[in-house]
Scaffold this active site. Structure first.
Site, short mmCIF file in Angstrom:
data_model
loop_
_atom_site.label_atom_id
_atom_site.label_comp_id
_atom_site.label_asym_id
_atom_site.label_seq_id
_atom_site.Cartn_x
_atom_site.Cartn_y
_atom_site.Cartn_z
CB THR A 1 -0.88 0.02 1.26
OG1 THR A 1 -1.63 -1.18 1.32
CG2 THR A 1 -1.83 1.22 1.26
NE ARG A 29 -8.29 -8.15 1.96
CZ ARG A 29 -7.43 -7.15 2.13
NH1 ARG A 29 -6.94 -6.54 1.06
NH2 ARG A 29 -7.06 -6.76 3.32
CG HIS A 54 -4.65 -7.24 8.93
ND1 HIS A 54 -5.03 -8.00 9.98
CD2 HIS A 54 -5.17 -7.82 7.84
CE1 HIS A 54 -5.76 -9.03 9.55
NE2 HIS A 54 -5.85 -8.94 8.23
N GLY A 55 -5.73 -4.60 6.37
CA GLY A 55 -6.95 -3.92 5.93
C GLY A 55 -8.19 -4.27 6.73
#
Lengths: 140, 166
Positions: A1, A29, A54-55
């Protein structure tokens, strides 16, 4: 990201975040990045945040908007960022990082993981770091 | 104190051999964004330029260099938001484009929606004249190596990507 936050000379604030997601994720996802308030948030009255980590955890605590709530309560960009990351770590046992800015140009790059590459530019000075505690500067 | 721009290249595990590229990548991106701001450009132009540069940089998990999904494909997400009117645009699970952040900005500027996903995002990209790129061009040797490594039944992709709780 990857992500960015900025305040221009007119005081307008913006954020942008982009990602390939999580390693070996299920097809379809979607993580925090495209969700307003989680992957990023910008409000001229409060500030802007771009998040990474961590999304699924970032979405559970809506990390970007949570940090701006702390700033609305009067916390500094750095304290608000640390409060948001600490809540995510204690509440859902997850790591992450953020870049945060307020309307006056105060900024922070904070993370609960061991590493996050970051850089900032202000008053013709370049700031950057990667490991916890690093903060290097040089003329831009 | 203004203008100011801050960028990140992602939190988590950055192997020693990639730390220098990662640091160089964020410094290059922030310089480009700051040049826009110093030239009187908007904060939106600056953040989109910074993220575009990092999407094009294979060192980062976005655009070219994205991690792979379970089937070895690339699906990307992006968002932009501006603080004056709280305008925002996002794309999710989008494939075969080089710069999802630029498509997210088009969603903000050209539609009344907040987010377009998957095939809808791809149709919108085509309608906006955003060039399609082969998925192969977004995949690096490093991302394929990590994908293979995490196919093992006992693998822990989240820990591999984020690192252990410090």
């Amino acid at each position: 990201t990857v992500g960015a936050v900025a305040v221009d000379s007119e005081g307008n604030i913006a954020c942008a975040t982009s990602t390939g997601g999580m390693l070996n994720k299920m097809e379809g996802r979607v993580g925090d990045t495209p969700c307003i308030g989680s992957g990023g948030y910008a409000d001229n009255n409060v500030g802007a945040v771009s998040t990474t980590g961590h999304g699924e955890a970032i979405m559970k605590v809506t990390l970007a908007r949570l940090i701006l709530f702390h700033m609305e309560q009067g916390h500094s960009v750095e304290a608000a960022s640390d409060l948001g990351l600490a809540y995510m770590k204690s509440r859902v046992a997850a790591l992450g990082g953020v870049v945060t800015v307020d309307p006056r140009g105060h900024w922070a790059a904070r993370f609960s993981s061991r590493q996050m590459s970051w850089a900032a530019a202000q008053k013709d000075t370049l700031h950057y770091g990667l490991y916890t505690g690093e903060h290097f500067t040089q003329s831009i | 104190m203004l203008p100011v721009v801050v960028v990140h290249g992602g939190a988590g595990q950055i192997p020693k051999q990639r730390t220098e590229q990662s640091t160089l990548g964020v410094c290059t991106a922030v310089r480009a964004a700051y040049t826009i701001l110093r030239g009187g450009g908007s904060s939106m132009d600056a953040v989109v330029e910074a993220v575009t540069q990092m999407e094009d940089n294979p060192s980062f998990n976005a655009g070219h260099g994205s991690v792979l999904n379970a089937k070895g494909g690339v699906e990307m997400d992006a968002i932009v938001m501006e603080g004056k009117t709280l305008g925002s645009g996002a794309v999710s699970a989008v494939r075969n484009i080089a710069n999802p952040v630029q498509l997210a900005r088009l969603v903000m500027d050209k539609t009344s929606h907040a987010c377009l996903t998957a095939e809808g995002a791809s149709q919108f990209a085509r309608a906006m004249g955003v060039p399609e790129v082969p998925e192969e061009s977004l995949i690096t040797e490093y991302s394929r190596m990590r994908w293979t490594k995490n196919l093992a039944p006992e693998a822990n992709p989240v820990e591999c990507q984020m690192g252990k709780m410090g």
